[in-house]
Scaffold this motif. Structure first.
Motif: not given
Length: 287
Positions: A32-36, A40-48
């Protein structure tokens, strides 16, 4: 930017956005985690984590994605924790995720009009099959911010330097802690370069400790903690402890005598140095 709250029926209608789950090993479990693509503030692996920022009265919308790569359906229960959990409204508190699909659960975060500026963290918790997965919701309410930190209850005991960090401001801080200990007899006894600790939310207190196993057998030590954090926070605190290692040839009297001797030696050295400096000054005056 102010956004309007979606009605509950519409939220429920958007609950499932199904599709093939990512390629995974058979042993991998649900996540479970933030939807792609949102927030704001995404990183190379998506949103932590979820990051939201706006003025009091703002209503935010975002989505939690639950991925089930397994061959059997999973029922996942959702809840919120933390002081700001009441600001979060989930479209559903329980989601059944079919095998090898993804379920997207919309939610809203409503910032009260009376909310104080600064960081207001919350957490979404997904639970199934006896385990939990937590996702942070980092909410910053616009307005004046204050970065403040205190170092408290520093003490040396049981091979540890114990202390507490307290966030006294209204912004989340990432403290960096450096440690140094000096002895009356042994000079520098311990040095730890600054290392980054976990984020500390406003109002939170963290009880921490530094391991110090090679303490001296006989000395009086003074430990100093230097804590820094952006932007511009710097605090120091100290603690002292006396170390006496008992042995066959060293009793209580011997240990105390040794420490007194160490202190006396320091006084004698100080007085001798002062006398030498005085004599040198007098000779300069005569010359």
């Amino acid at each position: 930017m102010r956004r309007h709250v979606l009605g509950v029926p519409l939220l429920l209608g958007l609950l499932y956005v199904t599709g093939p789950a990512p390629a995974v090993h058979a042993a991998d479990a649900w996540t479970a985690g933030p939807a792609a693509g949102g927030g704001t503030r995404p990183d190379s692996n998506g949103r932590p984590y979820f990051y939201l920022q706006g003025a009091p009265g703002t209503v935010f919308e975002d989505t939690l994605s639950i991925v089930n790569p397994e061959r059997t359906p999973r029922t996942v229960t959702l809840r919120t924790v933390g002081a700001r959990g009441a600001w979060i409204a989930l479209a559903s508190r329980q989601v059944r995720v079919p095998a090898r699909t993804r379920a997207d659960v919309p939610f809203t975060v409503t910032v009260p009009a009376t909310a104080q500026p600064g960081d207001h963290p919350g957490t979404l918790v997904a639970a199934a099959d006896g385990r939990e997965q937590r996702t942070e919701v980092r909410l910053r309410v616009s307005g004046p911010t204050l970065a403040a930190l205190s170092v408290e209850d520093v003490r040396i005991e049981d091979g540890l330097i114990r202390y507490a960090l307290v966030n006294r401001g209204n912004t989340t801080l990432t403290p960096r802690v450096a440690v140094r200990a000096d002895g009356t007899l042994g000079g520098e006894l311990l040095r730890r370069e600054p290392r980054e600790m976990q984020d500390l939310a406003p109002g939170r207190r963290a009880e921490l400790a530094e391991i110090w196993t090679d303490t001296p057998a006989l000395d009086r030590a003074r430990a100093r903690l230097t804590v820094t954090a952006d932007p511009g926070v710097r605090e120091e605190a100290t603690a002292t402890a006396t170390f006496v290692e008992w042995g066959p040839g060293l009793g209580l009297g011997g240990g105390v005598a040794a420490l007194l001797a160490a202190g006396g030696l320091g006084i004698v050295r100080h007085r001798k140095r002062a006398a030498q400096e005085t004599c040198a000054a007098q000779e300069e005056e005569r010359g």
